[in-house]
Motif scaffolding. Structure first.
Motif, PDB file in Angstrom:
ATOM      1  N   ASP A 184       3.035   0.785  -8.666  1.00  0.00           N
ATOM      2  CA  ASP A 184       1.581   0.937  -8.719  1.00  0.00           C
ATOM      3  C   ASP A 184       0.960   0.573  -7.377  1.00  0.00           C
ATOM      4  O   ASP A 184      -0.229   0.328  -7.279  1.00  0.00           O
ATOM      5  N   THR A 185       1.812   0.538  -6.321  1.00  0.00           N
ATOM      6  CA  THR A 185       1.331   0.273  -4.966  1.00  0.00           C
ATOM      7  C   THR A 185       2.028   1.214  -3.987  1.00  0.00           C
ATOM      8  O   THR A 185       3.098   1.747  -4.271  1.00  0.00           O
ATOM      9  N   TRP A 207       9.056  -0.271  13.289  1.00  0.00           N
ATOM     10  CA  TRP A 207       8.515  -1.605  13.548  1.00  0.00           C
ATOM     11  C   TRP A 207       7.701  -2.106  12.350  1.00  0.00           C
ATOM     12  O   TRP A 207       7.877  -3.235  11.895  1.00  0.00           O
ATOM     13  N   ALA A 208       6.776  -1.295  11.842  1.00  0.00           N
ATOM     14  CA  ALA A 208       5.929  -1.709  10.713  1.00  0.00           C
ATOM     15  C   ALA A 208       6.772  -2.082   9.503  1.00  0.00           C
ATOM     16  O   ALA A 208       6.444  -3.010   8.766  1.00  0.00           O
ATOM     17  N   ASN A 209       7.873  -1.376   9.311  1.00  0.00           N
ATOM     18  CA  ASN A 209       8.729  -1.656   8.158  1.00  0.00           C
ATOM     19  C   ASN A 209       9.549  -2.926   8.303  1.00  0.00           C
ATOM     20  O   ASN A 209      10.210  -3.334   7.353  1.00  0.00           O
ATOM     21  N   THR A 210       9.499  -3.568   9.464  1.00  0.00           N
ATOM     22  CA  THR A 210      10.172  -4.860   9.601  1.00  0.00           C
ATOM     23  C   THR A 210       9.271  -6.021   9.196  1.00  0.00           C
ATOM     24  O   THR A 210       9.719  -7.175   9.216  1.00  0.00           O
ATOM     25  N   PHE A 211       8.032  -5.731   8.828  1.00  0.00           N
ATOM     26  CA  PHE A 211       7.125  -6.783   8.352  1.00  0.00           C
ATOM     27  C   PHE A 211       7.751  -7.422   7.113  1.00  0.00           C
ATOM     28  O   PHE A 211       7.958  -6.765   6.093  1.00  0.00           O
ATOM     29  N   VAL A 255       6.031  -3.329  -0.588  1.00  0.00           N
ATOM     30  CA  VAL A 255       6.623  -2.052  -0.984  1.00  0.00           C
ATOM     31  C   VAL A 255       7.984  -1.921  -0.324  1.00  0.00           C
ATOM     32  O   VAL A 255       8.286  -2.620   0.650  1.00  0.00           O
ATOM     33  N   ALA A 256       8.802  -1.020  -0.831  1.00  0.00           N
ATOM     34  CA  ALA A 256      10.127  -0.826  -0.232  1.00  0.00           C
ATOM     35  C   ALA A 256      10.012  -0.225   1.167  1.00  0.00           C
ATOM     36  O   ALA A 256      10.720  -0.625   2.084  1.00  0.00           O
TER      37      ALA A 256
END
Length: 134
Positions: free
Chosen positions: A30-31, A4-8, A13-14
């Protein structure tokens, strides 16, 4: 939660990782971002029919190397606050018999760590309330 968080859509970031925050400088990064559990899930209400309501507290951490740029610092805070706003309207799919009722930020984003190598960590604290077997 991690899927879910990665659908933001605005994540810088990748991939948002889980409990592991590592910047790959060799790859030109660098992040980094991670979802981290603050406190284990706990039941807040038991239902007479056998189900329950529970809360899961987590945080999203964003690591940056801002140098002398206050703009990069402000952008980190703003992005995490937008994540909190997005999370309020985008409930995660938790699977069968588990229903996310709400996701909310419990704080605004803030810097919480600074390291000698120039990196800084920013975080937003979150809480998800959900029901099981209801």
């Amino acid at each position: 939660m991690l899927v879910w968080a990665n659908t933001f859509p605005e994540k810088p970031v990748a991939v948002i990782k889980y409990e592991f925050l590592d910047v790959d400088e060799a790859a030109g990064d660098d992040t980094a971002m991670t979802l981290s559990t603050i406190q284990g899930t706990y039941i807040t209400q038991r239902y007479i029919i056998g189900g329950y309501q529970a809360e899961y507290q987590f945080k999203i951490i964003y690591r940056i190397k801002p140098g002398d740029s206050n703009n990069k610092r402000l952008q980190a805070d703003e992005m995490l606050n937008r994540f909190g706003d997005w999370a309020r309207t985008q409930k995660p799919d938790l699977g069968d018999d588990i229903n996310a009722l709400r996701v909310e930020s419990t704080t605004q984003s803030s810097k919480f760590a600074q390291y000698s190598d120039g990196y800084e960590d920013y975080q937003i604290l979150m809480r998800m309330t959900y029901e099981v077997n209801v």
